[in-house]
Design an enzyme around this catalytic site. Sequence first.
Site, PDB file in Angstrom:
ATOM      1  N   SER A 164       0.831  -1.221   0.000  1.00 37.63           N
ATOM      2  CA  SER A 164       0.000   0.000   0.000  1.00 37.63           C
ATOM      3  C   SER A 164       0.859   1.263   0.000  1.00 37.63           C
ATOM      4  O   SER A 164       0.565   2.224  -0.731  1.00 37.63           O
ATOM      5  CB  SER A 164      -0.964  -0.003   1.188  1.00 37.63           C
ATOM      6  OG  SER A 164      -0.286  -0.247   2.392  1.00 37.63           O
ATOM      7  N   HIS A 187      -1.884  -8.890   1.980  1.00 36.84           N
ATOM      8  CA  HIS A 187      -1.563  -7.616   2.660  1.00 36.84           C
ATOM      9  C   HIS A 187      -2.710  -7.306   3.643  1.00 36.84           C
ATOM     10  O   HIS A 187      -3.021  -8.115   4.504  1.00 36.84           O
ATOM     11  CB  HIS A 187      -1.357  -6.553   1.576  1.00 36.84           C
ATOM     12  CG  HIS A 187      -0.793  -5.255   2.050  1.00 36.84           C
ATOM     13  ND1 HIS A 187      -0.132  -5.092   3.238  1.00 36.84           N
ATOM     14  CD2 HIS A 187      -0.790  -4.007   1.477  1.00 36.84           C
ATOM     15  CE1 HIS A 187       0.254  -3.831   3.373  1.00 36.84           C
ATOM     16  NE2 HIS A 187      -0.145  -3.152   2.317  1.00 36.84           N
ATOM     17  N   HIS A 239       5.847 -12.616   7.440  1.00 35.86           N
ATOM     18  CA  HIS A 239       6.063 -11.213   7.052  1.00 35.86           C
ATOM     19  C   HIS A 239       7.271 -11.137   6.124  1.00 35.86           C
ATOM     20  O   HIS A 239       8.216 -11.917   6.258  1.00 35.86           O
ATOM     21  CB  HIS A 239       6.300 -10.324   8.279  1.00 35.86           C
ATOM     22  CG  HIS A 239       6.060  -8.883   7.988  1.00 35.86           C
ATOM     23  ND1 HIS A 239       7.024  -8.065   7.471  1.00 35.86           N
ATOM     24  CD2 HIS A 239       4.932  -8.134   8.086  1.00 35.86           C
ATOM     25  CE1 HIS A 239       6.507  -6.861   7.288  1.00 35.86           C
ATOM     26  NE2 HIS A 239       5.236  -6.872   7.656  1.00 35.86           N
ATOM     27  N   ARG A 256       3.106  -4.721  16.577  1.00 31.17           N
ATOM     28  CA  ARG A 256       1.724  -4.242  16.439  1.00 31.17           C
ATOM     29  C   ARG A 256       0.764  -5.335  16.931  1.00 31.17           C
ATOM     30  O   ARG A 256      -0.296  -5.059  17.465  1.00 31.17           O
ATOM     31  CB  ARG A 256       1.430  -3.881  14.979  1.00 31.17           C
ATOM     32  CG  ARG A 256       2.336  -2.783  14.430  1.00 31.17           C
ATOM     33  CD  ARG A 256       2.134  -2.581  12.938  1.00 31.17           C
ATOM     34  NE  ARG A 256       2.421  -3.801  12.181  1.00 31.17           N
ATOM     35  CZ  ARG A 256       2.211  -3.948  10.880  1.00 31.17           C
ATOM     36  NH1 ARG A 256       1.709  -2.949  10.191  1.00 31.17           N
ATOM     37  NH2 ARG A 256       2.500  -5.084  10.271  1.00 31.17           N
ATOM     38  N   ASP A 299      -2.203  -8.545  11.625  1.00 33.37           N
ATOM     39  CA  ASP A 299      -3.562  -8.945  11.266  1.00 33.37           C
ATOM     40  C   ASP A 299      -4.090 -10.126  12.075  1.00 33.37           C
ATOM     41  O   ASP A 299      -5.289 -10.394  12.077  1.00 33.37           O
ATOM     42  CB  ASP A 299      -3.615  -9.284   9.769  1.00 33.37           C
ATOM     43  CG  ASP A 299      -3.282  -8.072   8.924  1.00 33.37           C
ATOM     44  OD1 ASP A 299      -3.884  -7.018   9.172  1.00 33.37           O
ATOM     45  OD2 ASP A 299      -2.417  -8.170   8.044  1.00 33.37           O
TER      46      ASP A 299
HETATM   47  N1  HAX Z   1       1.357 -19.679   5.663  1.00 37.49           N
HETATM   48  C1  HAX Z   1       1.803 -20.568   4.750  1.00 37.49           C
HETATM   49  N2  HAX Z   1       2.863 -20.354   3.958  1.00 37.49           N
HETATM   50  C2  HAX Z   1       3.502 -19.188   4.122  1.00 37.49           C
HETATM   51  C3  HAX Z   1       3.118 -18.237   5.075  1.00 37.49           C
HETATM   52  C4  HAX Z   1       1.972 -18.507   5.850  1.00 37.49           C
HETATM   53  N3  HAX Z   1       1.521 -17.657   6.734  1.00 37.49           N
HETATM   54  N4  HAX Z   1       3.953 -17.181   4.998  1.00 37.49           N
HETATM   55  C5  HAX Z   1       4.831 -17.468   4.013  1.00 37.49           C
HETATM   56  N5  HAX Z   1       4.561 -18.658   3.487  1.00 37.49           N
HETATM   57  C6  HAX Z   1       5.219 -19.323   2.355  1.00 37.49           C
HETATM   58  C7  HAX Z   1       5.124 -18.391   1.152  1.00 37.49           C
HETATM   59  O1  HAX Z   1       3.863 -18.499   0.509  1.00 37.49           O
HETATM   60  C8  HAX Z   1       6.292 -18.870   0.326  1.00 37.49           C
HETATM   61  O2  HAX Z   1       5.891 -20.043  -0.320  1.00 37.49           O
HETATM   62  P1  HAX Z   1       6.397 -20.386  -1.840  1.00 37.49           P
HETATM   63  O3  HAX Z   1       7.874 -20.562  -1.711  1.00 37.49           O
HETATM   64  O4  HAX Z   1       5.648 -21.618  -2.169  1.00 37.49           O
HETATM   65  O5  HAX Z   1       6.029 -19.208  -2.658  1.00 37.49           O
HETATM   66  C9  HAX Z   1       7.328 -19.233   1.399  1.00 37.49           C
HETATM   67  O6  HAX Z   1       6.595 -19.433   2.601  1.00 37.49           O
HETATM   68  C10 HAX Z   1       8.368 -18.168   1.622  1.00 37.49           C
HETATM   69  O7  HAX Z   1       7.718 -16.958   1.924  1.00 37.49           O
HETATM   70  P2  HAX Z   1       8.408 -15.845   2.842  1.00 37.49           P
HETATM   71  O8  HAX Z   1       9.656 -15.419   2.184  1.00 37.49           O
HETATM   72  O9  HAX Z   1       8.487 -16.319   4.252  1.00 37.49           O
HETATM   73  O10 HAX Z   1       7.303 -14.699   2.831  1.00 37.49           O
HETATM   74  P3  HAX Z   1       7.052 -13.580   1.725  1.00 37.49           P
HETATM   75  O11 HAX Z   1       7.948 -12.439   2.034  1.00 37.49           O
HETATM   76  O12 HAX Z   1       7.124 -14.145   0.351  1.00 37.49           O
HETATM   77  O13 HAX Z   1       5.537 -13.205   1.999  1.00 37.49           O
HETATM   78  C11 HAX Z   1       3.659 -12.695   3.362  1.00 37.49           C
HETATM   79  C12 HAX Z   1       5.159 -12.484   3.150  1.00 37.49           C
HETATM   80  C13 HAX Z   1       3.182 -11.808   4.485  1.00 37.49           C
HETATM   81  C14 HAX Z   1       2.916 -12.339   2.082  1.00 37.49           C
HETATM   82  C15 HAX Z   1       3.430 -14.198   3.728  1.00 37.49           C
HETATM   83  O14 HAX Z   1       4.063 -14.487   4.955  1.00 37.49           O
HETATM   84  C16 HAX Z   1       1.967 -14.570   3.811  1.00 37.49           C
HETATM   85  O15 HAX Z   1       1.378 -14.899   2.786  1.00 37.49           O
HETATM   86  N6  HAX Z   1       1.337 -14.544   5.039  1.00 37.49           N
HETATM   87  C17 HAX Z   1      -0.061 -14.828   5.188  1.00 37.49           C
HETATM   88  C18 HAX Z   1      -0.915 -13.636   4.778  1.00 37.49           C
HETATM   89  C19 HAX Z   1      -0.763 -12.491   5.753  1.00 37.49           C
HETATM   90  O16 HAX Z   1      -0.891 -12.642   6.961  1.00 37.49           O
HETATM   91  N7  HAX Z   1      -0.530 -11.292   5.213  1.00 37.49           N
HETATM   92  C20 HAX Z   1      -0.417 -10.073   6.021  1.00 37.49           C
HETATM   93  C21 HAX Z   1       1.016  -9.615   6.219  1.00 37.49           C
HETATM   94  C22 HAX Z   1       1.148  -8.361   7.031  1.00 37.49           C
HETATM   95  C23 HAX Z   1       0.588  -7.234   6.266  1.00 37.49           C
HETATM   96  O17 HAX Z   1       1.062  -6.819   5.215  1.00 37.49           O
HETATM   97  N8  HAX Z   1      -0.501  -6.739   6.712  1.00 37.49           N
HETATM   98  O18 HAX Z   1      -1.147  -5.846   5.961  1.00 37.49           O
END
Ligand code: HAX
Length: 443
Positions: free
Chosen positions: A240, A270, A317, A326, A372
Amino acid sequence: MSKLKETLFKKIQEHRPRTQKLLKEHGDVKIGEVTIAQAIGGARGVRSLVTDISYLDPFEGIRFRGKTIPETFEALPKVPGCEYPFVEGFWWYLLTGEIPTMAQTLEVVEDFKARRGVPQYVIDVLRALPRDSHPMAMFSSAILAMQRESVYVKRYNQGMKKDEYWDPTYEDASNILAKLPSIGAYIYRMKYKADIHIHANKDLDFGGNFAHMMGFDKPYDDVARMYFILHSDHESGNVSAHTTHLVASALSDAYYALSAGINGLAGPLHGLANQEVLSWVMKFQQKLGGKEATEENVREALWDTLKAGQVVPGYGHAVLRKTDPRYMAQREFCLKNLPDYPLFKLVSMIFQVAPGVLTEHGKTKNPWPNVDAQSGVIQWYYGLTEWDFYTVLFGIGRAIGVLANITWDRALGYAIERPKSVTTKMLEDVAAQAIKADDLGSD
Ligand code: HAX
């Protein structure tokens, strides 16, 4: 000129030579390198953004203008009789880096009140959208619809000088921000409360008036203040903030830029994760069918999610490598105000179990909860159970940070954003050269 604008201008004048000197005398100094994994993997960790408004350390978490979350809450002027600070004082702090006095804060409170009327055509736009539109689509549309109000565009068309861009950007930012609580509350009551609306109260501040217009009693006003401040800023690289910055870098005004940023916030990876968490928890409870939640069945449900190829919402994250402060700030609020609430207890149990499951799963780099994972519980407790509205709350908060950022972007003359692309073939060639160099090195 208001005291806030005067202080901001002074800060801008002090800061400009620092940026100019860095560019002129040290522009060639390297601050990092980019790997193939980073180019393919969402530019993770690539240092290519500058902001002084907040900084996210992987282990410590966020600092707003150098202060941690507890320090920020402690330092800012509080609303009389309440535990959390004025959002308006926080806006002053993010913009200037200085803690405002109560008098300075109250000046912003009055300034926002004068700016907060929402034009009738925005209401018309909201009413014209199908009632089952997502609240984030409504929220973004309302912001975009107001673009015709942009002071920046009017001044730009009159031939404003570049070093003045910050001034109408500040005006647009203040005009937008002041209206967001009313827009959010209007969407909420139109969609979920039989279209019965509550007028603004001229005596109330940003957070207090939001709670009032939503129809929630005390201490929801404090919940709103806490929530907006916690969600405001998380440095510039999140979707964002980055989107808002990117769009504004083309000199699109704050309305275009924020609306775009809000669209990014609406993604499930996000900001939408807060609604996903509640939805996950409710489905889990449904599945239990009245049985008590235990660590064992929580573990099972987490594994079911992972085995289905889905992410566990609220965990992981891109930058953080520990529990999000947070999350902790909201957990502390719960421990104080709703320690025995069953939903809080369940979320706490997930907090006990999920990091172990995610570690065993072995994919995520950060198995700890983010903001979240906790926020929906508090909303639910105070009666806001319509979870697809939760990201709008996040959006009102996030607007504070991103609007402060783009005001500074224009003050410091940051360039239009334009990273360079490469082709897959180019990456393959670079990879082949690296293997060759390695082979030569080992000969
Ligand atoms: N559950 C399952 N798998 C997860 C995971 C979770 N909570 N978090 C990361 N992973 C997986 C990723 O999908 C990725 O898989 P692939 O290799 O198959 O693509 C792998 O672990 C490596 O990811 P990472 O490097 O640890 O994390 P990223 O930086 O790529 O992504 C995210 C960060 C926040 C998007 C990710 O942790 C996620 O999808 N979390 C769940 C959704 C979530 O809670 N989002 C909110 C985040 C905070 C925010 O921005 N709030 O607004």
